[in-house]
Design an enzyme around this catalytic site. Structure first.
Site, mmCIF file in Angstrom:
data_model
loop_
_atom_site.group_PDB
_atom_site.id
_atom_site.type_symbol
_atom_site.label_atom_id
_atom_site.label_comp_id
_atom_site.label_asym_id
_atom_site.label_seq_id
_atom_site.Cartn_x
_atom_site.Cartn_y
_atom_site.Cartn_z
ATOM 1 N N ASP A 198 19.194 -30.950 24.189
ATOM 2 C CA ASP A 198 18.016 -30.433 23.491
ATOM 3 C C ASP A 198 16.997 -31.564 23.275
ATOM 4 O O ASP A 198 15.792 -31.371 23.478
ATOM 5 C CB ASP A 198 18.458 -29.828 22.144
ATOM 6 C CG ASP A 198 17.283 -29.307 21.333
ATOM 7 O OD1 ASP A 198 16.736 -28.252 21.695
ATOM 8 O OD2 ASP A 198 16.896 -29.964 20.348
ATOM 9 N N LYS A 202 13.071 -32.103 24.790
ATOM 10 C CA LYS A 202 11.911 -32.411 23.939
ATOM 11 C C LYS A 202 11.272 -33.721 24.394
ATOM 12 O O LYS A 202 10.037 -33.843 24.430
ATOM 13 C CB LYS A 202 12.344 -32.502 22.476
ATOM 14 C CG LYS A 202 12.769 -31.146 21.912
ATOM 15 C CD LYS A 202 13.494 -31.302 20.589
ATOM 16 C CE LYS A 202 13.830 -29.973 19.956
ATOM 17 N NZ LYS A 202 14.799 -30.065 18.866
HETATM 18 N N1 HSE Z 1 18.446 -26.720 17.720
HETATM 19 C C1 HSE Z 1 17.230 -27.407 17.496
HETATM 20 C C2 HSE Z 1 17.472 -28.565 16.555
HETATM 21 C C3 HSE Z 1 16.188 -26.482 16.946
HETATM 22 O O1 HSE Z 1 18.520 -28.565 15.901
HETATM 23 O O2 HSE Z 1 16.635 -29.456 16.475
HETATM 24 C C4 HSE Z 1 14.830 -27.130 16.801
HETATM 25 O O3 HSE Z 1 14.285 -27.446 18.064
#
Ligand code: HSE
Ligand code: NAP
Length: 415
Positions: A198, A202
């Site tokens: 994740d 980003k």
């Molecule tokens: N799963 C992501 C986090 C959600 O915990 O940052 C926000 O992008």
């Protein structure tokens, strides 16, 4: 009346719905001329802890994508497919798109920008990075003047929450993850959070904007937090450090390195004091110097707030799609632009193996000091390049599966 179609009615979608239907400031500023007319879900009959007219739900995306009255499609259903197909179709059918879905944005960034431009529609994705933190919009503004050479930050609420709970309140990893899921921070598949994917997504979105280039997630050296055990956290504490899962990208001339890795930071440093689901992003530009963006990185209300701010910009015509036409070519240098001392813990199956392990490391011409050699071998290395450390760990990995390594966020540890 501006009509919005929501793709998804989970944590973020329900937050967007609540702001648009109940927030008095929003309603006043939009003069009650905005409504959510349809919402796509997987299961219309699911119990939802929110008041809404049942006939607004649909299980057929075309009810939104082919509805000529819908002006803005808000894509908050997660995943790559069918989100990708729906977003493209929305543009082709003349709709603006706002999304929080970093997975699909990072994978199809160029395609979305091109398709939005071709159809003269807005494509805004503020909530895809840093939850509630406004970072995309100021970054787009900053790069009009600045050459950015560094991005660094805590970019995942779930892992920061888990590490905070494990460090400050002695939670087990499993209990902390469960709580993060209950609070709506985690992805549908929390592996994306835990393994750092994740953050990589980003970071690639931020890098694309900051470096005016196209950087791929595949070029980001990505490690998560699953190797960090209670004994590591205790050791970090003894060393006056805290562990944080950090995304970093650095550009030197035409090369860049990007990584997601556990970093050991001073307890009282800026990164060390960002706790729970809070995120921080620091960006360094040649004119402005260092900018820092801080706020809640995940969760229903902060994320929905970012989505609704994008919606307001679309409605007010106050948006500018990022212009990707004159992008620069920069090459991935793997992890080689990062350097530092490393903490390395190896727990061999049999502690008799420890002298051999020490010999192995000495034979690799690595300078280090030994912190512990009992059940575990714990060492702190001299400052070495990240790619060399990766090679070393790969060699170790063939025999020893139980280990953890993390870079110190400075080079002072052996001094
Ligand atoms: N799963 C992501 C986090 C959600 O915990 O940052 C926000 O992008
Ligand atoms: P979520 O709670 O799991 O909700 C997903 C919603 O999408 C649900 O309403 C689900 O329908 C619907 N959906 C999923 N797949 C679908 C399909 N194939 N067809 C129709 N509907 C489908 O997810 P979320 O936490 O709101 O996250 C949504 C997006 O925002 C993700 O991309 C996530 O990465 C991103 N994001 C989340 C946060 C956060 O803090 N949660 C922060 C920033 C960005 P049902 O309700 O019927 O199951």
């Amino acid at each position: 009346m501006i009509k919005i179609g929501l793709l998804g009615f989970g944590t973020v979608g329900s937050g967007v719905y609540e702001i648009i239907t109940t927030n008095e400031n929003f309603k006043k500023s939009m003069k009650d001329k905005v409504m959510i007319s349809k919402i796509l879900v997987r299961d219309k009959n699911k119990d939802r802890n929110i008041k809404f007219p049942q006939n607004i739900l649909t299980e057929n995306a075309d009810d939104i994508l082919n509805d000529p009255e819908i002006d803005i499609v808000v894509a908050v259903m997660g995943g790559i497919n069918p989100s990708y197909q729906y977003i493209i179709k929305a543009f082709e059918n003349g709709k603006h798109v706002v999304t929080a879905n970093k997975a699909v944005v990072s994978k199809y960034y160029d395609t979305f920008l091109t398709t939005a431009k071709k159809n003269n529609r807005a494509f805004l994705f503020e909530a895809s990075v840093g939850g509630g933190i406004p970072v995309i919009k100021p970054l787009k503004q900053s790069v009009k003047i600045n050459d950015v050479d560094k991005i660094k930050g805590i970019l995942n609420g779930t892992t920061n929450f888990i590490l905070t709970k494990m460090t400050e309140e002695s939670y087990s990893f499993e209990d902390a993850l469960k709580l993060a899921q209950e609070l709506g921070y985690a992805e549908a598949d929390p592996t994306d959070d835990i393994q750092g994917y994740d953050i990589a997504r980003k970071l690639s979105i931020l890098s694309n904007i900051a470096f005016k280039s196209t950087t791929s997630v595949e070029n980001i050296k990505c490690r998560g937090i699953s190797d960090i055990s209670k004994c590591d956290i205790e050791k970090f504490d003894e060393l006056g450090k805290k562990v944080k899962l950090v995304g970093s990208a650095i550009k030197i001339e035409d090369e860049y390195s990007a990584s997601v890795e556990p970093l050991l930071v001073d307890k009282n440093s800026t990164l060390g004091t960002v706790n729970d689901a809070f995120n921080i992003v620091s960006v360094s530009g040649n004119t402005v110097g260092e900018l820092q963006f801080f706020g809640q990185g995940a969760g229903k209300n902060p994320t929905a707030n970012a989505v609704v701010c994008d919606i307001i910009d679309v409605i007010n015509g106050e948006y500018e799609n990022f212009d990707n036409d004159n992008k620069k070519v920069i090459d991935s240098a793997g992890a080689k632009l990062f350097e530092g001392s490393y903490y390395l813990r190896i727990t061999p199956e049999n502690k008799q193996q420890i002298p051999n392990l020490i010999d192995f490391l000495l034979n690799k011409a690595l300078k280090f000091k030994i912190c512990e050699q009992d059940e575990n071998l714990i060492i702190i290395t001299e400052a070495i390049r990240a790619d060399k450390m990766e090679n070393l760990v790969e060699l170790l990995n063939t025999e020893h599966k139980n280990y953890c390594y993390a870079r110190f966020d400075d080079n002072k540890i052996l001094a």
